[in-house]
Enzyme design. Structure first.
Site, short mmCIF file in Angstrom:
data_model
loop_
_atom_site.label_atom_id
_atom_site.label_comp_id
_atom_site.label_asym_id
_atom_site.label_seq_id
_atom_site.Cartn_x
_atom_site.Cartn_y
_atom_site.Cartn_z
N TRP A 25 0.85 -1.03 -0.13
CA TRP A 25 -0.09 -0.12 0.02
C TRP A 25 0.96 1.17 0.10
O TRP A 25 1.79 1.32 0.68
CB TRP A 25 -0.96 0.20 1.46
CG TRP A 25 -2.34 -0.44 1.04
CD1 TRP A 25 -2.75 -1.81 0.85
CD2 TRP A 25 -3.52 0.26 1.02
NE1 TRP A 25 -4.02 -1.68 0.72
CE2 TRP A 25 -4.63 -0.43 0.51
CE3 TRP A 25 -3.59 1.82 0.85
CZ2 TRP A 25 -5.86 -0.03 0.37
CZ3 TRP A 25 -5.03 2.24 0.57
CH2 TRP A 25 -5.99 1.23 0.20
N SER A 59 0.11 -2.58 5.58
CA SER A 59 0.51 -2.48 6.66
C SER A 59 0.17 -3.60 7.69
O SER A 59 0.95 -3.98 8.80
CB SER A 59 0.73 -1.05 7.29
OG SER A 59 1.27 -0.27 6.61
N VAL A 83 1.04 4.36 6.21
CA VAL A 83 -0.42 4.59 6.27
C VAL A 83 -0.72 6.15 6.40
O VAL A 83 -0.25 6.78 6.92
CB VAL A 83 -0.99 3.91 7.81
CG1 VAL A 83 -2.34 3.64 7.72
CG2 VAL A 83 -0.34 2.69 8.08
N GLU A 87 -10.61 9.26 4.76
CA GLU A 87 -12.00 9.92 5.33
C GLU A 87 -12.70 8.97 6.39
O GLU A 87 -13.50 9.38 6.99
CB GLU A 87 -12.76 10.07 4.20
CG GLU A 87 -12.36 11.27 3.36
CD GLU A 87 -13.19 11.66 2.16
OE1 GLU A 87 -14.22 10.89 2.06
OE2 GLU A 87 -12.84 12.56 1.13
N THR A 88 -12.14 7.80 6.68
CA THR A 88 -12.66 6.65 7.47
C THR A 88 -11.70 6.54 8.64
O THR A 88 -10.65 7.11 8.78
CB THR A 88 -13.08 5.37 7.09
OG1 THR A 88 -11.97 4.78 6.63
CG2 THR A 88 -13.84 5.62 5.41
N HIS A 90 -10.47 3.90 9.37
CA HIS A 90 -9.62 2.61 8.96
C HIS A 90 -8.00 2.94 9.30
O HIS A 90 -7.36 2.12 10.08
CB HIS A 90 -9.49 2.35 7.47
CG HIS A 90 -9.35 0.89 7.18
ND1 HIS A 90 -10.16 0.21 6.98
CD2 HIS A 90 -8.10 0.49 6.98
CE1 HIS A 90 -9.81 -0.98 6.72
NE2 HIS A 90 -8.29 -0.84 6.78
N PHE A 115 10.48 -0.88 13.76
CA PHE A 115 9.27 -0.18 13.23
C PHE A 115 9.54 1.06 12.16
O PHE A 115 10.02 2.05 12.71
CB PHE A 115 8.41 0.30 14.64
CG PHE A 115 6.98 0.68 14.22
CD1 PHE A 115 6.06 -0.16 13.96
CD2 PHE A 115 6.57 2.12 14.00
CE1 PHE A 115 4.37 0.38 13.75
CE2 PHE A 115 5.26 2.67 13.89
CZ PHE A 115 4.42 1.74 13.69
C1 DLZ Z 1 -7.51 -0.65 3.56
C2 DLZ Z 1 -6.14 0.06 3.76
C3 DLZ Z 1 -6.35 1.31 3.94
C4 DLZ Z 1 -7.45 2.22 3.63
N1 DLZ Z 1 -5.02 2.18 4.04
C5 DLZ Z 1 -3.98 1.71 4.10
C6 DLZ Z 1 -3.09 2.67 4.19
O1 DLZ Z 1 -2.88 3.95 4.08
N2 DLZ Z 1 -1.80 1.79 4.15
C7 DLZ Z 1 -1.48 0.67 4.24
O2 DLZ Z 1 -0.38 0.10 4.50
N3 DLZ Z 1 -2.64 -0.10 4.26
C8 DLZ Z 1 -3.69 0.40 4.19
N4 DLZ Z 1 -4.70 -0.65 3.92
C9 DLZ Z 1 -4.72 -2.15 3.91
C10 DLZ Z 1 -4.52 -2.73 5.10
O3 DLZ Z 1 -3.29 -2.57 5.78
C11 DLZ Z 1 -4.61 -4.42 4.86
O4 DLZ Z 1 -3.95 -4.66 3.85
C12 DLZ Z 1 -6.20 -4.45 4.43
O5 DLZ Z 1 -7.04 -4.14 5.35
C13 DLZ Z 1 -6.38 -6.17 4.40
O6 DLZ Z 1 -6.28 -6.68 5.62
#
Ligand code: DLZ
Length: 157
Positions: A25, A59, A83, A87-88, A90, A115
């Site tokens: 991500w 992550s 990360v 907007e949520t 999460h 980390f």
């Molecule tokens: C779902 C999600 C979201 C919304 N944002 C990030 C992010 O900014 N950085 C990141 O590393 N991962 C994100 N994920 C994915 C979650 O880490 C994870 O891969 C999913 O929820 C599946 O378990």
């Protein structure tokens, strides 16, 4: 050693085995963090053939990725993720889970897990910390990994 100081070889670093787990991500950011970590590990004297990389989707999966890599007889593992607040809520769940998960690996296991997960409000902040104007947190994580790996060898053999 602070990250602003020049990076030079550390005795015994060539004997260390280091794992790096990279979340996909925000992949441009995590690739830059990985590159910063790799460049610094090599500058510190870690051999390229003793560095292992594995990728995980996000992550949240860094916890499992690091835990499974710990079976590979490594001296330290670096968890790399980014990360970015959306907007949520999460963001909060992922940040909390990954920070607790990595902390737990350090509490329960013998191998230090570093980390290197950026938790930013904006993409611009993440860019600044992954090779931009605020440096590269991957490089700082590499220094921490080598220092902790040597500490592990000193105390646990
Ligand atoms: C779902 C999600 C979201 C919304 N944002 C990030 C992010 O900014 N950085 C990141 O590393 N991962 C994100 N994920 C994915 C979650 O880490 C994870 O891969 C999913 O929820 C599946 O378990």
């Amino acid at each position: 050693m602070r990250h602003t100081e020049a990076i030079s070889r550390i005795p015994m670093a060539d004997q260390l085995r280091i794992g790096i787990v990279v979340a996909e991500w925000n992949g441009d950011i995590t690739q830059n963090l990985f590159q910063g970590a790799l460049d610094t590990l090599l500058a510190l004297g870690v051999s390229v053939d003793r560095i292992q990389r594995s990728n995980v989707p996000g992550s949240f999966e860094l916890i499992y990725g690091c835990r499974s890599m710990l079976n590979n007889h490594l001296d330290a593992v670096i968890a790399i993720g980014s990360v970015i607040r959306g907007e949520t809520s999460h963001f909060d769940f992922v940040c909390q889970a990954v920070s607790y998960g990595i902390a737990e690996l350090n509490l329960k296991g013998e191998t230090p897990v570093i980390f290197c997960v950026l938790t930013d409000d904006t993409l611009e902040q993440a860019q600044s910390r992954s090779g931009g104007k605020l440096g590269n947190k991957g490089s700082e994580a590499a220094v921490a990994a080598v220092r902790m790996a040597l500490l592990k060898k000193e105390n646990l053999g």
